[in-house]
Design an enzyme around this catalytic site. Structure first.
Site, mmCIF file in Angstrom:
data_model
loop_
_atom_site.group_PDB
_atom_site.id
_atom_site.type_symbol
_atom_site.label_atom_id
_atom_site.label_comp_id
_atom_site.label_asym_id
_atom_site.label_seq_id
_atom_site.Cartn_x
_atom_site.Cartn_y
_atom_site.Cartn_z
ATOM 1 N N ARG A 46 0.817 -1.216 0.000
ATOM 2 C CA ARG A 46 0.000 0.000 0.000
ATOM 3 C C ARG A 46 0.847 1.260 0.000
ATOM 4 O O ARG A 46 0.459 2.300 -0.490
ATOM 5 C CB ARG A 46 -0.920 -0.025 1.207
ATOM 6 C CG ARG A 46 -2.282 0.528 0.855
ATOM 7 C CD ARG A 46 -3.202 0.483 2.013
ATOM 8 N NE ARG A 46 -2.552 0.993 3.216
ATOM 9 C CZ ARG A 46 -3.096 0.909 4.412
ATOM 10 N NH1 ARG A 46 -4.263 0.326 4.566
ATOM 11 N NH2 ARG A 46 -2.476 1.400 5.455
ATOM 12 N N LYS A 140 -6.730 -18.126 6.303
ATOM 13 C CA LYS A 140 -7.591 -18.133 7.484
ATOM 14 C C LYS A 140 -7.274 -16.917 8.354
ATOM 15 O O LYS A 140 -6.184 -16.387 8.219
ATOM 16 C CB LYS A 140 -7.422 -19.425 8.279
ATOM 17 C CG LYS A 140 -5.992 -19.597 8.840
ATOM 18 C CD LYS A 140 -5.985 -20.313 10.154
ATOM 19 C CE LYS A 140 -6.292 -19.391 11.291
ATOM 20 N NZ LYS A 140 -5.102 -18.939 12.032
ATOM 21 N N HIS A 170 -3.074 -24.175 6.749
ATOM 22 C CA HIS A 170 -1.720 -24.676 6.447
ATOM 23 C C HIS A 170 -1.419 -26.006 7.156
ATOM 24 O O HIS A 170 -0.500 -26.713 6.766
ATOM 25 C CB HIS A 170 -0.647 -23.620 6.715
ATOM 26 C CG HIS A 170 -0.284 -23.447 8.166
ATOM 27 N ND1 HIS A 170 -1.044 -22.718 9.030
ATOM 28 C CD2 HIS A 170 0.755 -23.909 8.884
ATOM 29 C CE1 HIS A 170 -0.487 -22.738 10.222
ATOM 30 N NE2 HIS A 170 0.613 -23.461 10.176
ATOM 31 N N LYS A 174 1.036 -29.808 6.164
ATOM 32 C CA LYS A 174 2.122 -30.405 6.953
ATOM 33 C C LYS A 174 2.283 -31.874 6.577
ATOM 34 O O LYS A 174 1.310 -32.594 6.412
ATOM 35 C CB LYS A 174 1.819 -30.286 8.461
ATOM 36 C CG LYS A 174 1.951 -28.867 8.988
ATOM 37 C CD LYS A 174 1.833 -28.855 10.504
ATOM 38 C CE LYS A 174 1.721 -27.428 11.030
ATOM 39 N NZ LYS A 174 2.996 -26.760 11.277
ATOM 40 N N GLU A 208 1.823 -24.303 21.891
ATOM 41 C CA GLU A 208 2.877 -23.402 21.420
ATOM 42 C C GLU A 208 3.521 -22.716 22.614
ATOM 43 O O GLU A 208 2.866 -22.546 23.649
ATOM 44 C CB GLU A 208 2.285 -22.321 20.520
ATOM 45 C CG GLU A 208 1.644 -22.827 19.259
ATOM 46 C CD GLU A 208 1.120 -21.671 18.427
ATOM 47 O OE1 GLU A 208 1.848 -21.202 17.556
ATOM 48 O OE2 GLU A 208 -0.009 -21.227 18.691
ATOM 49 N N ASP A 227 -8.801 -18.633 16.304
ATOM 50 C CA ASP A 227 -7.470 -18.654 15.686
ATOM 51 C C ASP A 227 -6.984 -20.081 15.421
ATOM 52 O O ASP A 227 -6.325 -20.327 14.416
ATOM 53 C CB ASP A 227 -6.468 -17.922 16.601
ATOM 54 C CG ASP A 227 -5.097 -17.776 15.950
ATOM 55 O OD1 ASP A 227 -5.048 -17.333 14.783
ATOM 56 O OD2 ASP A 227 -4.081 -18.119 16.593
ATOM 57 N N HIS A 232 -7.419 -25.358 12.472
ATOM 58 C CA HIS A 232 -6.394 -26.409 12.565
ATOM 59 C C HIS A 232 -6.845 -27.630 13.361
ATOM 60 O O HIS A 232 -6.720 -28.763 12.912
ATOM 61 C CB HIS A 232 -5.109 -25.859 13.198
ATOM 62 C CG HIS A 232 -4.582 -24.636 12.516
ATOM 63 N ND1 HIS A 232 -4.681 -24.450 11.156
ATOM 64 C CD2 HIS A 232 -3.935 -23.547 12.984
ATOM 65 C CE1 HIS A 232 -4.137 -23.298 10.836
ATOM 66 N NE2 HIS A 232 -3.671 -22.724 11.930
ATOM 67 N N LYS A 330 -1.421 -20.951 23.787
ATOM 68 C CA LYS A 330 -0.186 -20.175 23.656
ATOM 69 C C LYS A 330 0.565 -20.255 24.979
ATOM 70 O O LYS A 330 -0.042 -20.495 26.029
ATOM 71 C CB LYS A 330 -0.514 -18.702 23.387
ATOM 72 C CG LYS A 330 -1.295 -18.445 22.111
ATOM 73 C CD LYS A 330 -0.375 -18.287 20.926
ATOM 74 C CE LYS A 330 -1.147 -17.954 19.661
ATOM 75 N NZ LYS A 330 -0.406 -18.334 18.449
HETATM 76 C C1 BG6 Z 1 -1.642 -19.853 12.766
HETATM 77 C C2 BG6 Z 1 -2.171 -19.098 13.953
HETATM 78 O O1 BG6 Z 1 -2.695 -20.222 11.919
HETATM 79 O O2 BG6 Z 1 -0.962 -21.012 13.195
HETATM 80 C C3 BG6 Z 1 -1.038 -18.741 14.904
HETATM 81 O O3 BG6 Z 1 -2.816 -17.918 13.517
HETATM 82 C C4 BG6 Z 1 -0.223 -19.966 15.257
HETATM 83 O O4 BG6 Z 1 -1.534 -18.127 16.064
HETATM 84 C C5 BG6 Z 1 0.171 -20.755 14.006
HETATM 85 O O5 BG6 Z 1 0.935 -19.549 15.951
HETATM 86 C C6 BG6 Z 1 0.806 -22.085 14.364
HETATM 87 O O6 BG6 Z 1 1.310 -22.702 13.214
HETATM 88 P P1 BG6 Z 1 2.510 -23.745 13.296
HETATM 89 O O7 BG6 Z 1 2.687 -24.215 11.891
HETATM 90 O O8 BG6 Z 1 3.686 -23.001 13.836
HETATM 91 O O9 BG6 Z 1 2.063 -24.830 14.221
#
Ligand code: BG6
Length: 483
Positions: A46, A140, A170, A174, A208, A227, A232, A330
């Site tokens: 932008r 997402k 994503h 994996k 995480e 999130d 996931h 988290k």
């Molecule tokens: C993302 C979330 O989709 O996935 C994040 O928005 C998260 O909050 C991340 O940290 C985790 O992905 P990965 O591949 O590191 O497990």
């Protein structure tokens, strides 16, 4: 199939995801020689200063990712910078001009907040930029509830058919997640016992150690449920539980996934108190370092959850009576993601109680990260001619030792799948909407019955209530150090 020549347009090219994941993934593919010579990446920014600044930032990132110096320049040469304001239709002229009238496959990656999805799609259509093979990739979160997800899906459907709409999760890219299907459907051993007949319960953990990072604005409004769980965790649960599709093909796989999502038992109203646990991290220690609590990091008090545990049930023939426990957060003790399957105990122990050894149930651990691989826990006799002694031991198959190949990042696979036109690892709109239909009542239930998340110390395994959730059923969370 080889990757055809393409123009990939990335909206939000200066954002966190693009820099952290998308450009490194593309550079990796480029280095492997997978991207056809004439293909281009158009980075939409932008601000004027990003036109010069972003390529430098990308170069630094690629360096951090270990892409060799002599590979960075050739990658940057594929880059075309485009300045545009997603909300201003007149600025799309610049993009139209940059794209020209090439026949290459056009893909538009919307790596932006979801409230920009609709205006971007509308403006792309208005600017007459879409070709008959153009496709759009949606990152997402797809909206923040069922209604907003539907609105996005409807708006996208007005400009492109479902067959050219790619909704990314994503986790589906994996290696270990793809391997889940191979493990189940390329081995007789597991599929025969993959049901309530032999399985006692399932645990899915995605833990995480990171906290808010630089995403306070987004994360505090979303919360961990939106999130991580809506996408996931639910994708992992679904792939774990699906019936065998007749072949590995987008339509067949998606049909089966939707059936599982529809069979998930709703958790509504006061039931959220029994079947879910919300948590928010307070101050604590991660890897020996003191870290702040969530509210301190954020700068103000908040009721947003950073941890969720849920006891789910899939109400169908195969899974009736098998609880599936989800747990994700988290700032937890370790970065650790895994599906742990606990089988039923043997019906009768021929060893009696003589030796006093407990016969543990067989357990299968499908480890996503770190140390990705598969472990199977069996009961074994300890060698010796004294009293019979039986202990659990692991059959241990790690990717790092079983294969010489490098494990690619999820986005490497997914980005080239889009250009090849393979939707198997992407979500159909019905899947996303079904997942929201299950999640929405839980979030609504929280507002009424569970407004304040429980506190847990950063560096722990979440609030003690999450331990209670599973222990109440006479079970316990798997020990990550076991594997
Ligand atoms: C993302 C979330 O989709 O996935 C994040 O928005 C998260 O909050 C991340 O940290 C985790 O992905 P990965 O591949 O590191 O497990």
């Amino acid at each position: 199939t080889p990757v055809p020549p393409f123009d990939l347009v990335i909206f939000g090219a200066g954002g966190d995801l693009a820099l952290r994941k998308l450009f490194p993934a593309l550079a990796q593919r480029n280095r492997e020689g997978v991207l056809p010579e004439e293909s281009r990446i158009l980075a939409v920014v932008r601000k004027e200063e990003d036109v010069e600044g972003l390529p430098k930032q990308i170069a630094r990132r690629l360096d951090e990712e270990g892409i060799p110096k002599d590979q960075v320049e050739p990658f940057l040469r594929r880059l075309t910078m485009v300045m545009l304001d997603a909300l201003k239709p007149e600025t799309y002229k610049a993009l139209k001009k940059a794209l020209g009238d090439s026949e290459r496959v056009r893909s538009f990656y919307l790596s932006t907040p979801p409230d920009l999805f609709i205006p971007i799609c509308e403006n792309l259509a208005k600017a007459d930029i879409l070709t008959p093979t153009s496709r759009v990739i949606l990152e997402k979160p797809l909206g923040r509830d069922l209604a907003s997800a539907r609105a996005i899906n409807d708006a996208v459907a007005r400009i492109l058919p479902e067959s050219r709409t790619y909704r990314i999760d994503h986790y589906l890219g994996k290696e270990t997640v793809q391997n889940l299907l191979v493990l189940r459907f390329a081995n007789t051993l597991f599929e025969r016992s993959w049901s309530s007949r032999d399985i006692d319960h399932v645990q899915i953990t995605v833990a995480e150690t990171v906290g808010l990072e630089q995403r306070a604005g987004y994360y505090d409004k979303s919360g961990h449920m939106r999130d991580m769980v809506q996408n996931h965790l639910m994708q992992l649960l679904t792939l774990f539980a699906i019936e065998p599709p007749n072949m590995l093909e987008a339509g067949a796989v998606r049909d089966e996934k939707i059936k599982v999502l529809k069979a998930l038992r709703p958790i509504v109203g006061p039931d959220v108190q029994r079947f879910t646990v919300r948590g928010q991290y307070g101050a604590g220690q991660i890897d020996g370092q003191r870290v702040k609590g969530y509210a301190d990091e954020l700068g103000h008090a908040s009721n947003t959850e950073t941890f969720v545990a849920i006891r789910c049930e899939v109400d169908n023939w195969r899974w009736a009576g098998v609880p599936i426990y989800l747990r994700t957060g988290k700032r937890m003790a370790q970065r650790y993601s895994e599906i742990a399957v606990t089988f039923k105990p043997v019906p009768h122990s021929i060893f009696g109680n003589g030796g006093g050894d407990r016969l543990d149930a067989n357990r299968l651990f499908i480890r996503l990260q770190p140390n990705d691989g598969v472990q199977l826990q069996l009961m074994m006799k300890v060698p010796g001619s004294g009293r019979l002694k039986i202990v659990p031991r692991q059959l241990d198959l790690r990717y790092s030792t079983a294969f010489d190949e490098r494990t690619p990042d999820a986005y490497e696979r997914l980005l080239t799948d889009v250009i090849r036109g393979d939707q198997t690892l992407f979500m159909h709109r019905d899947e996303v909407e079904q997942a929201w239909s299950w999640v929405d009542p839980i979030i609504a239930g929280w507002q009424d019955y569970y407004p304040h998340p429980h506190r847990y110390a950063a560096g722990s395994w979440g609030p003690s209530q999450a331990i209670g959730l599973i222990e109440r059923d006479g079970r316990s969370w798997a020990d990550p150090d076991l594997v």
